[in-house]
Write an enzyme that holds these catalytic residues in place. Structure first.
Site, mmCIF file in Angstrom:
data_model
loop_
_atom_site.group_PDB
_atom_site.id
_atom_site.type_symbol
_atom_site.label_atom_id
_atom_site.label_comp_id
_atom_site.label_asym_id
_atom_site.label_seq_id
_atom_site.Cartn_x
_atom_site.Cartn_y
_atom_site.Cartn_z
ATOM 1 N N GLU A 115 0.663 -1.294 -0.004
ATOM 2 C CA GLU A 115 -0.042 0.071 0.093
ATOM 3 C C GLU A 115 0.646 1.119 0.025
ATOM 4 O O GLU A 115 2.178 1.082 0.511
ATOM 5 C CB GLU A 115 -0.825 -0.134 1.146
ATOM 6 C CG GLU A 115 -1.524 -1.146 1.517
ATOM 7 C CD GLU A 115 -2.208 -1.126 3.041
ATOM 8 O OE1 GLU A 115 -2.068 -0.130 3.862
ATOM 9 O OE2 GLU A 115 -2.755 -2.347 3.395
ATOM 10 N N LYS A 117 2.576 4.600 1.346
ATOM 11 C CA LYS A 117 2.443 5.208 2.753
ATOM 12 C C LYS A 117 2.178 6.511 2.784
ATOM 13 O O LYS A 117 2.985 7.483 2.000
ATOM 14 C CB LYS A 117 4.175 4.852 3.301
ATOM 15 C CG LYS A 117 4.224 5.159 4.724
ATOM 16 C CD LYS A 117 5.396 4.968 5.276
ATOM 17 C CE LYS A 117 5.686 5.399 6.846
ATOM 18 N NZ LYS A 117 5.033 6.404 7.322
ATOM 19 N N ASP A 119 1.811 10.265 3.675
ATOM 20 C CA ASP A 119 2.754 11.360 4.472
ATOM 21 C C ASP A 119 1.523 12.362 5.348
ATOM 22 O O ASP A 119 1.467 13.408 4.789
ATOM 23 C CB ASP A 119 3.606 11.979 3.564
ATOM 24 C CG ASP A 119 4.727 12.557 4.419
ATOM 25 O OD1 ASP A 119 4.736 12.557 5.721
ATOM 26 O OD2 ASP A 119 5.837 13.407 3.962
ATOM 27 N N LYS A 316 10.762 3.059 2.819
ATOM 28 C CA LYS A 316 10.913 4.687 2.545
ATOM 29 C C LYS A 316 11.549 5.024 1.281
ATOM 30 O O LYS A 316 12.594 4.460 1.043
ATOM 31 C CB LYS A 316 11.401 5.177 3.613
ATOM 32 C CG LYS A 316 10.998 4.874 5.080
ATOM 33 C CD LYS A 316 9.836 5.841 5.517
ATOM 34 C CE LYS A 316 10.152 7.243 5.997
ATOM 35 N NZ LYS A 316 10.037 7.476 7.115
ATOM 36 N N CYS A 410 25.374 47.437 -2.417
ATOM 37 C CA CYS A 410 23.982 46.938 -2.677
ATOM 38 C C CYS A 410 23.549 46.865 -4.072
ATOM 39 O O CYS A 410 23.795 47.588 -4.931
ATOM 40 C CB CYS A 410 23.027 47.945 -1.960
ATOM 41 S SG CYS A 410 21.030 47.389 -2.464
ATOM 42 N N CYS A 413 20.866 49.653 -5.163
ATOM 43 C CA CYS A 413 21.154 51.261 -5.028
ATOM 44 C C CYS A 413 22.497 51.490 -5.017
ATOM 45 O O CYS A 413 22.842 52.822 -4.932
ATOM 46 C CB CYS A 413 20.242 51.840 -3.927
ATOM 47 S SG CYS A 413 21.211 51.239 -2.341
ATOM 48 N N CYS A 433 16.630 52.726 -0.005
ATOM 49 C CA CYS A 433 16.887 51.978 -1.317
ATOM 50 C C CYS A 433 15.659 51.208 -1.647
ATOM 51 O O CYS A 433 14.531 50.839 -0.876
ATOM 52 C CB CYS A 433 17.953 50.802 -0.627
ATOM 53 S SG CYS A 433 17.976 49.224 -1.872
#
Ligand code: IVH
Length: 668
Positions: A115, A117, A119, A316, A410, A413, A433
């Site tokens: 079957e 599994k 989650d 699993k 940055c 800017c 900015c």
């Protein structure tokens, strides 16, 4: 990599580590490691415990089953304990499973069911005379939380069984959130500026533990039923008959494609392989297969090894992974100027969606994993929304590549960036900015701030792009004509938006201060400032000593507040907002719904389950109560959630009235 030559201290450390992850998973519904990593940790602890059984204490998570109780729900004993499953990962594990059963039963012509599994979250649902009478979570396996009202909101679950049903029937199954619902609800959360769920399983867990079942209903949960815990004895001889009978009674069960009967490990593996290949197309998350001995009469004969029955095993699947190339690493600038490196990926399909970006968090993370532009990397998405870069495939690295460095300017800017002492984050210095500005605007309109619903992130970005909004006050200058130009807006949505902009003008002072986005000023600090300053003008004129005299405000926050109000642009902007009719009000009587908590002081500690902290705060304040950040003799109530901190102990010492979440709800 099992550490057999461990000291007891190392073992105890591992146990602590495991406990921490148990708590993150089961109580906070917010795991920090993948299931695979978790299983590895459990295996390590189990291995050590098998070598040193004398070290084991009842405190080891291996000695307990599942979650701890949730506050606010009645605890009820399971008639038949809800056990857990042993895990397997490969053919050898499965062969061992089969051989053990063959040996114990003394026969080898055995059949197994294969079957999915699921989650999700295991539940046990009891029907008496065809009526759904009770639904419990697994809890610690022996006692679970009574979540009947919430389970009854699940549309595909029958609430009444046909007359052919046995008088007593307790079924076991998995509640889950379908992928589509998960995506839809997370999108809504994102637009509302709320934290998104990490994966559908956490979303389902959180939704089942809501105290208001009307809210659970909105989460559109589903269920699949895969077993019977109690019924008329000997009525069902095999798992195959159980499956068919449950279907006949109207329960949602696995489709025939997802339920097979196999006669050996090879068949089980083949069946599971076919499912794994199509895993991503399934409308729900699975994390493997469950193989069960078909003949139920053997189940009791085989018994259990500890908390795991011998008749079944989980197989699993590996976490979903994909390999792709990092084409570039770009830097995003957030509301407080933090620069976040983001990988631009060669688009790759993974777990139901095409991934083209993944956050790399910060410079340290990039250095730790040695991630470079041009690298081929492994991406993982264990059902999580945000894919992560797990590792670099060094065999594919361009020998001329160089390490990635955080820019010193940055990217938006071009102002210089800086790093505060003790912080990993690098920030842009320029508070005006453009990128910071957009994030600030999005924050300003968000639910806990000015609460201008219908101004989602994308609309704000569009308004900025069109030059219609640059600063907070521009929002209040918008006219229906301006909005008409935006894609997707019609008469009705325009008038809704105009109305919610208008409504937002009656904001409370604390929310207004919070909305300004002053670094380190969360809603609780904003409340303290509002209380002290009483008006926005009063807050602006608070001096260092006034700020430091507030219980709950330290030097870092005080400096930040002083810095903010020292800036002439900030003051002009506040003036402009007031001019456009924003009336930050500290008049508590206006907001008070009733006087239930009038004059009472509350302290909150621990994680509340069915309420956000902000909601609890609002409920208290609306009833005339006050919130304080520390417990003293003057405190009237301490509202205690899961995992409370030292405030809980202090409340007990000072004999302050302690309220559980359920008691608090009771008072309301
Ligand atoms: S049978 C003795 N069948 O997996 C335990 N469990 O890891 C009997 N699960 O607690 C459980 N799909 O929450 C069973 N087809 C399936 C399942 C399934 C998911 C979950 C269930 C269980 C956990 C164990």
């Amino acid at each position: 990599m099992v550490l057999v030559s461990m000291t007891k201290d190392e073992y105890l450390q591992l146990v602590e580590e495991l406990k921490k992850h148990d708590e993150l998973y089961f109580e906070k519904h917010s795991p920090q490691i993948s299931d695979f990593e978790y299983d590895q940790l459990v295996k390590q602890v189990e291995k050590i415990e098998s070598t040193h059984p004398e070290w084991i204490t009842g405190a080891s998570p291996t000695q307990q089953v599942g979650e701890r109780p949730t506050k606010g729900f009645k605890q009820t004993e399971h008639k038949v304990p809800m056990l857990s499953l042993a895990n397997s990962y490969n053919e050898a594990d499965l062969k061992d499973f089969e051989k053990r059963i063959q040996k114990l039963l003394g026969r080898d012509n055995l059949l197994f069911s294969a079957e999915l599994k699921m989650d999700g979250i295991a539940v046990s649902i009891r029907y008496e005379k065809g009526e759904l009478v009770r639904a419990l979570t697994r809890g610690n396996g022996f006692k679970g939380d009574d979540i009947t009202a919430n389970v009854k909101t699940i549309c595909d679950l029958p609430k009444k069984l046909p007359s052919t049903a046995p008088e007593i029937l307790e079924v076991r199954g998995e509640v889950y959130m379908p992928k589509k619902v998960f995506q839809k609800l997370n999108k809504k959360k994102e637009e509302a500026g709320e934290d998104v769920w990490a994966n559908p399983r956490n979303a389902a867990a959180g939704s089942l533990k809501l105290l208001d079942s009307n809210q659970t209903k909105e989460r559109e949960l589903s269920i699949v039923v895969y077993g019977i815990a109690e019924s008329a004895p000997d009525r069902y001889k095999t798992q195959e008959i159980v499956h068919k009978s449950l279907k006949k009674l109207g329960f949602p069960v696995f489709s025939n494609k997802h339920f097979s009967i196999c006669s050996n490990v090879q068949d089980l593996l083949e069946c599971s392989h076919n499912i794994e290949l199509n895993r991503e197309e399934l409308p729900f998350e699975i994390d493997g297969m469950v193989f069960k001995l078909n003949e139920l009469s053997y189940w009791d004969e085989l018994g259990a090894a500890g908390k795991k029955p011998r008749y079944a095993i989980a197989y699993k699947f590996a976490p979903l992974q994909a390999k792709t190339v990092i084409e570039d690493i770009v830097v995003q600038v957030g509301r407080t100027g933090v620069l976040t490196p983001v990988a631009e990926l060669k688009p790759v399909f993974l777990a139901g969606s095409t991934i083209s970006r993944a956050t790399l968090h910060n410079e340290h993370e990039i250095q730790r994993k040695d991630i470079r532009i041009g690298d081929t990397v492994v991406l993982e998405k264990g059902g999580d929304v945000i894919p992560k870069v797990v590792e670099v495939d060094h065999s594919k690295r361009d020998p001329f590549s160089t390490p990635w460095l955080m820019p010193d300017h940055c990217p938006i800017c071009e102002s210089l960036v800086y790093r505060k002492e003790g912080e990993v984050a690098v920030r842009c210095k320029n508070s005006s900015c453009q990128a910071q500005n957009l994030r600030k605007l999005i924050f300003f309109v968000s639910k806990d701030a000015m609460n201008i619903d219908s101004l989602g992130d994308k609309v704000v970005a569009k308004l900025v792009e069109e030059g219609l909004v640059g600063r907070f006050s521009d929002i209040y200058k918008l006219s229906p004509n301006d909005i008409k130009e935006l894609e997707g807006f019609q008469e009705k949505s325009i008038s809704n938006l105009m109305e919610s902009i208008k409504q937002s003008k009656n904001v409370t002072l604390d929310r207004f201060i919070f909305a300004l986005g002053i670094p380190f000023v969360g809603i609780q600090t904003a409340e303290l400032l509002a209380e002290k300053g009483e008006t926005i003008e009063g807050v602006i004129s608070l001096k260092e000593e006034d700020l430091l005299s507030i219980d709950g405000i330290g030097e870092k926050v005080a400096d930040s507040v002083l810095d903010y109000f020292k800036n002439i642009d900030h003051l002009k902007e506040i003036e402009e907002l007031l001019k456009y009719g924003i009336k930050p009000s500290n008049d508590k009587t206006k907001q008070v719904k009733d006087h239930l908590f009038l004059g009472k002081t509350f302290v909150l500690t621990g994680t509340l389950d069915g309420l956000s902290r902000n909601d609890a705060r609002a409920l208290i304040k609306e009833r005339g109560g006050k919130i304080s950040s520390s417990v003293s003799k003057k405190t009237d109530y301490v509202l205690v959630g899961d995992d409370p901190g030292s405030k809980y102990d202090k409340a007990k010492d000072l004999k302050v009235k302690i309220l559980s979440e359920a008691e608090f709800k009771g008072l309301l």
